[in-house]
Write an enzyme that holds these catalytic residues in place. Sequence first.
Site, PDB file in Angstrom:
ATOM      1  N   LEU A  26      -0.953  -3.285   8.215  1.00  0.00           N
ATOM      2  CA  LEU A  26      -1.539  -4.187   9.207  1.00  0.00           C
ATOM      3  C   LEU A  26      -1.084  -5.632   9.025  1.00  0.00           C
ATOM      4  CD1 LEU A  26      -5.178  -2.830   9.570  1.00  0.00           C
ATOM      5  CD2 LEU A  26      -3.313  -2.705  11.240  1.00  0.00           C
ATOM      6  N   GLU A  27      -0.657  -5.983   7.842  1.00  0.00           N
ATOM      7  CA  GLU A  27      -0.189  -7.346   7.575  1.00  0.00           C
ATOM      8  C   GLU A  27       1.305  -7.523   7.840  1.00  0.00           C
ATOM      9  OE1 GLU A  27      -3.907  -6.512   6.133  1.00  0.00           O
ATOM     10  OE2 GLU A  27      -2.160  -5.573   5.180  1.00  0.00           O
ATOM     11  N   CYS A  85       4.016   2.595   4.626  1.00  0.00           N
ATOM     12  CA  CYS A  85       3.689   4.015   4.594  1.00  0.00           C
ATOM     13  C   CYS A  85       2.197   4.194   4.844  1.00  0.00           C
ATOM     14  CB  CYS A  85       4.079   4.630   3.256  1.00  0.00           C
ATOM     15  SG  CYS A  85       3.687   6.384   3.157  1.00  0.00           S
ATOM     16  N   ILE A  86       1.899   4.937   5.905  1.00  0.00           N
ATOM     17  CA  ILE A  86       0.516   5.244   6.262  1.00  0.00           C
ATOM     18  C   ILE A  86       0.375   6.763   6.182  1.00  0.00           C
ATOM     19  CG2 ILE A  86      -1.282   4.994   8.009  1.00  0.00           C
ATOM     20  CD1 ILE A  86       0.674   2.810   9.270  1.00  0.00           C
ATOM     21  N   ILE A  87      -0.506   7.213   5.308  1.00  0.00           N
ATOM     22  CA  ILE A  87      -0.726   8.649   5.131  1.00  0.00           C
ATOM     23  C   ILE A  87      -2.106   8.990   5.678  1.00  0.00           C
ATOM     24  CG2 ILE A  87      -0.934  10.522   3.450  1.00  0.00           C
ATOM     25  CD1 ILE A  87       0.984   8.893   1.624  1.00  0.00           C
ATOM     26  N   PHE A 134       0.851  -1.185   0.000  1.00  0.00           N
ATOM     27  CA  PHE A 134       0.000   0.000   0.000  1.00  0.00           C
ATOM     28  C   PHE A 134       0.891   1.240   0.000  1.00  0.00           C
ATOM     29  CE2 PHE A 134      -3.111   3.053   1.540  1.00  0.00           C
ATOM     30  CZ  PHE A 134      -4.223   2.702   0.798  1.00  0.00           C
ATOM     31  N   HIS A 165      -9.270   5.732  10.407  1.00  0.00           N
ATOM     32  CA  HIS A 165      -8.501   4.580   9.916  1.00  0.00           C
ATOM     33  C   HIS A 165      -6.996   4.802  10.047  1.00  0.00           C
ATOM     34  CE1 HIS A 165      -8.062   0.826   7.779  1.00  0.00           C
ATOM     35  NE2 HIS A 165      -7.247   1.396   6.909  1.00  0.00           N
ATOM     36  N   GLU A 210      -9.064  11.197   5.910  1.00  0.00           N
ATOM     37  CA  GLU A 210     -10.113  11.963   6.572  1.00  0.00           C
ATOM     38  C   GLU A 210     -10.831  11.171   7.654  1.00  0.00           C
ATOM     39  OE1 GLU A 210     -12.659  13.522   3.564  1.00  0.00           O
ATOM     40  OE2 GLU A 210     -11.023  14.538   2.537  1.00  0.00           O
TER      41      GLU A 210
END
Length: 154
Positions: A61-62, A84-86, A26, A92, A89
Amino acid sequence: MFGADKGSTSLLDGKKLSIGIVQARFNEGITNALFEACHAELLALGVQEKHITRVTVPGALEVPIALQAMAEQDEYDALIALGCIIRGETYHFELVANESGAGVSRVSLDTHTPIANAILTTENLEQAVARQTEKGRDAARVAVEMAHVLEQIG
């Protein structure tokens, strides 16, 4: 005293190490850049190409379950988590950031395996791009150093 008294140069010698990398797909443009920087730094530190294993998973998460499976094989001196988590809104972002981070830490503690956590958590794409190269390099250095520190502690 471990670590600093041994000399940072010897702690960054990866010649005899085996390193596993789990990369989330992701935000793949960012995670590929993280991997490229991390991989290049591992090679620069002397880790042999044949001793670097890369596994990809769908998202952050995996990452912990793949790290756990690799740690349980007892083939790796250290592991690296890339993702990478961006922020979006919704809530989550917090869920994924908190749970993936807690999962990586839990795997490391439960398996006594050093894991360099390079799962970026940023407000926007620009912040992720600004951090991708240095964070990838840092992850390689942390993994190599912590493998040696845990070896010294023994």
